[in-house]
Design a protein around this motif. Structure first.
Motif, mmCIF file in Angstrom:
data_model
loop_
_atom_site.group_PDB
_atom_site.id
_atom_site.type_symbol
_atom_site.label_atom_id
_atom_site.label_comp_id
_atom_site.label_asym_id
_atom_site.label_seq_id
_atom_site.Cartn_x
_atom_site.Cartn_y
_atom_site.Cartn_z
ATOM 1 N N GLY A 111 53.577 45.714 45.214
ATOM 2 C CA GLY A 111 53.837 45.282 43.845
ATOM 3 C C GLY A 111 55.117 45.824 43.234
ATOM 4 N N GLY A 118 43.574 30.370 42.965
ATOM 5 C CA GLY A 118 42.627 30.724 44.008
ATOM 6 C C GLY A 118 42.581 29.731 45.134
ATOM 7 N N GLU A 144 54.036 43.749 48.947
ATOM 8 C CA GLU A 144 52.646 44.158 49.144
ATOM 9 C C GLU A 144 52.217 45.252 48.168
ATOM 10 O OE1 GLU A 144 49.911 45.718 52.790
ATOM 11 O OE2 GLU A 144 51.387 44.163 53.211
ATOM 12 N N TYR A 204 38.205 33.125 46.784
ATOM 13 C CA TYR A 204 39.461 33.866 46.764
ATOM 14 C C TYR A 204 40.151 33.695 45.417
ATOM 15 C CZ TYR A 204 44.217 35.347 47.793
ATOM 16 O OH TYR A 204 45.430 35.985 47.757
ATOM 17 N N THR A 205 40.617 34.804 44.869
ATOM 18 C CA THR A 205 41.453 34.814 43.673
ATOM 19 C C THR A 205 42.783 35.432 44.053
ATOM 20 O OG1 THR A 205 39.549 35.103 42.221
ATOM 21 C CG2 THR A 205 41.707 35.694 41.318
ATOM 22 N N ASP A 206 43.881 34.748 43.728
ATOM 23 C CA ASP A 206 45.196 35.324 44.004
ATOM 24 C C ASP A 206 45.336 36.595 43.173
ATOM 25 O OD1 ASP A 206 48.158 35.804 43.667
ATOM 26 O OD2 ASP A 206 48.194 34.089 45.043
ATOM 27 N N PRO A 207 45.657 37.725 43.815
ATOM 28 C CA PRO A 207 45.699 38.986 43.076
ATOM 29 C C PRO A 207 46.790 39.067 42.012
ATOM 30 C CG PRO A 207 46.527 39.288 45.310
ATOM 31 C CD PRO A 207 45.966 37.900 45.234
ATOM 32 N N TRP A 208 47.786 38.197 42.065
ATOM 33 C CA TRP A 208 48.875 38.222 41.093
ATOM 34 C C TRP A 208 48.795 37.082 40.092
ATOM 35 C CZ3 TRP A 208 51.651 42.361 40.284
ATOM 36 C CH2 TRP A 208 51.697 43.325 41.297
ATOM 37 N N ARG A 243 46.841 36.518 37.313
ATOM 38 C CA ARG A 243 46.787 36.891 35.888
ATOM 39 C C ARG A 243 48.102 37.511 35.423
ATOM 40 N NH1 ARG A 243 42.809 37.804 31.851
ATOM 41 N NH2 ARG A 243 44.055 38.051 29.987
ATOM 42 N N TYR A 244 48.694 38.359 36.232
ATOM 43 C CA TYR A 244 49.977 38.978 35.874
ATOM 44 C C TYR A 244 51.033 37.890 35.673
ATOM 45 C CZ TYR A 244 54.256 41.697 36.231
ATOM 46 O OH TYR A 244 55.486 42.245 35.983
ATOM 47 N N SER A 271 52.890 32.674 43.964
ATOM 48 C CA SER A 271 51.629 33.215 44.469
ATOM 49 C C SER A 271 51.898 34.631 44.943
ATOM 50 C CB SER A 271 51.088 32.365 45.623
ATOM 51 O OG SER A 271 51.899 32.520 46.779
ATOM 52 N N LYS A 272 50.929 35.237 45.563
ATOM 53 C CA LYS A 272 51.094 36.620 46.016
ATOM 54 C C LYS A 272 52.269 36.774 46.982
ATOM 55 C CE LYS A 272 48.343 37.054 50.156
ATOM 56 N NZ LYS A 272 47.402 37.917 50.842
#
Length: 159
Positions: free
Chosen positions: A19, A40, A17, A45-49, A51-52, A11-12
């Motif tokens: 990246g 999410g 922070e 909320y969507t985890d910002p990482w 898709r990567y 997860s993030k």
């Protein structure tokens, strides 16, 4: 050695922070049997990482997981989950997971009812139930398993 599959949860929190520090996904692919990636939480909320990370481990068994808040709308939460994962998931290989660990002030009846609604939504959209992830002690204290359909369980054991 063990007969259990070895996997990691991303997860993030595994990224710096800014990246600049990221997991070594080539090492993950070489040493793990699977990877679980947080998509999410609840309905917004969507985890910002996500898709990567998801794209970085293409070709290995992947699970996208979502953390439900049991006092919130099951439909709204699952809509958020599917908005995150449907554009990138392949239902033939990828699995969805409900990460059931945050009970808040909800009773076992509410937790079980919300989980059952989420399970039904997932099965209607993908043809299969998601995996339910938790710890056995948490499940025993906060869920009524006898009132749930037969699902695949992923129970954590921490050392």
């Amino acid at each position: 050695m063990t007969d259990y599959a070895f996997g990691v949860d991303i997860s993030k929190y595994q990224f710096s922070e800014d990246g600049s520090k990221k997991p070594d996904f080539e090492k993950v692919k070489a040493t793990c049997n699977f990877i679980a990636i947080r998509a999410g939480i609840s309905w917004g909320y969507t985890d910002p990482w996500f898709r990567y990370s998801w794209d970085a481990v293409r070709g290995m068994p992947r699970m996208a997981y979502h953390v439900p808040y049991f006092g919130e709308s099951a439909q709204r939460q699952m809509d958020n989950f599917f908005n995150i994962v449907e554009p990138v998931a392949d239902w033939r290989y990828d699995r969805l997971v409900l990460d059931c660990e945050v009970q808040g002030s909800n009773s076992p009846a509410v937790i079980t009812a919300t989980t059952n609604k989420m399970l039904a939504i997932c099965k209607a959209r993908t043809g299969r139930y998601p995996i339910v992830y938790s710890r056995a002690l948490w499940v025993n204290e906060h869920m009524r398993v006898k009132d749930m359909p037969k699902v695949d369980w992923w129970l954590a054991q921490y050392k």
